[in-house]
Design an enzyme around this catalytic site. Sequence first.
Site, mmCIF file in Angstrom:
data_model
loop_
_atom_site.group_PDB
_atom_site.id
_atom_site.type_symbol
_atom_site.label_atom_id
_atom_site.label_comp_id
_atom_site.label_asym_id
_atom_site.label_seq_id
_atom_site.Cartn_x
_atom_site.Cartn_y
_atom_site.Cartn_z
ATOM 1 N N GLY A 143 -11.685 41.728 24.651
ATOM 2 C CA GLY A 143 -11.957 42.098 26.027
ATOM 3 C C GLY A 143 -11.896 41.011 27.078
ATOM 4 N N CYS A 157 -1.764 34.243 20.169
ATOM 5 C CA CYS A 157 -2.476 32.969 19.988
ATOM 6 C C CYS A 157 -1.979 32.293 18.711
ATOM 7 C CB CYS A 157 -3.982 33.168 19.969
ATOM 8 S SG CYS A 157 -4.565 34.455 18.852
#
Length: 420
Positions: A221, A346
Amino acid sequence: MAALRRSSCRLEFLIVKLRQWQRLERRNIYKKKWASSLPRVPSTQLALQSMDMNYSLQFGDLWPSIRLALLCEQKYAALLNGFGDVEKVIQEFEERVKARDFVYEARSQWPEWTPHTDSQPRAVQDSPAPGPSDPEPSEFSDDCTAEQSPSTPDMKQPIPISPNLKCFTFPRGDTTRFKPARPDGLRLLEYYLMDAASLLPVLTLDVRPGHTVLDLCAAPGGKSLALLQTECCRHLAINDISISRLNRLHKILHSYVPKNLRTEDRLRITSFDGRLWGEIERNTFDRVLVDVPCTTDRHSVLEEDNNIFSRLRLKERQKLPLLQTQLLLSGILATKPGGSIIYSTCSLSQLQNEYVVERAVQVAETEHNVELRLVDLSAIRTLYRNTFNFYHHCRVGELVLPHLTANYGPMYFCKLDRIH
């Protein structure tokens, strides 16, 4: 006699212990042994071995410093909650903590910056793959940066970025950590701690007032919260296939966003398979963020819990590039003609970064007749070079490399504009 008494006392003690042991239920009797199901090699070690084998070839002499940074403590930034008492927090950070807003600082160094300027596109295949003899970027060294970089960035074309975002970091080499955020008078937390590199995909998405935005793989989030902080989303659709991760996202939104901004007409949270979104809501959104599941390199070398390099998750890891391509293609189809898509991971892996983008663009053009162009993000690399270490040899997109002086990332992001 004394010796007999001592031996009898010892015998009585042993008899008492034996009776106590006999009274225990079998399920409470523990015998230490090596379980055959335990992995002989930890998942973190398997991850490090895999990265040593692949990334040493990809990054060459840069890999040892990247590897060291991955194994060290990560650096965090504080994304200010614009729905709270911002001025109070800014004053505290600037005067007491001595932190700086890296977003505002970069803009102040760029006098020609304007909020919405068309960026220069380039072809997807125009950047050659780095070879082993290619020189490494001098910006990776702090000394080289100071000598070769002018005080004012030399950028021919400003790039539009999302407004209203304030994110504070400590200077390079400063390992000070922010304290946990406190609730303000509205019971909203003052700031959200996150990897500063995670804000770059949201900045480059260039969300403008009145836009409809889709965060296709939203949990946990942080990027969804940053999108709301821009205060530009007329409607934000937040999606993630994992129910447990969505529960965490709900908690974050309740802690940072006022209730009147969490209404159904402004915010929608769903748990669908993101690969199907392009068929569910095709040509719907002005901006789409596709932050796909990946090998999460930093987590994989530090944490055993939920580690994708576990032997039991081998097939899942091998199918990641296919899943990422399908998610990006779905995000492309969900975007309106004239809209923009940000793809991010990532991970340091080319297989999950550049190759996924190139494959998705190819499939979109050949199978769906969707024309795309790649946005040149080199201005972002120059704009935020004082905060991050960028890799200069990406085939497409930009990559933030972890480094001990600025231990953010890894974070790869690439922007695509949909023509029709």
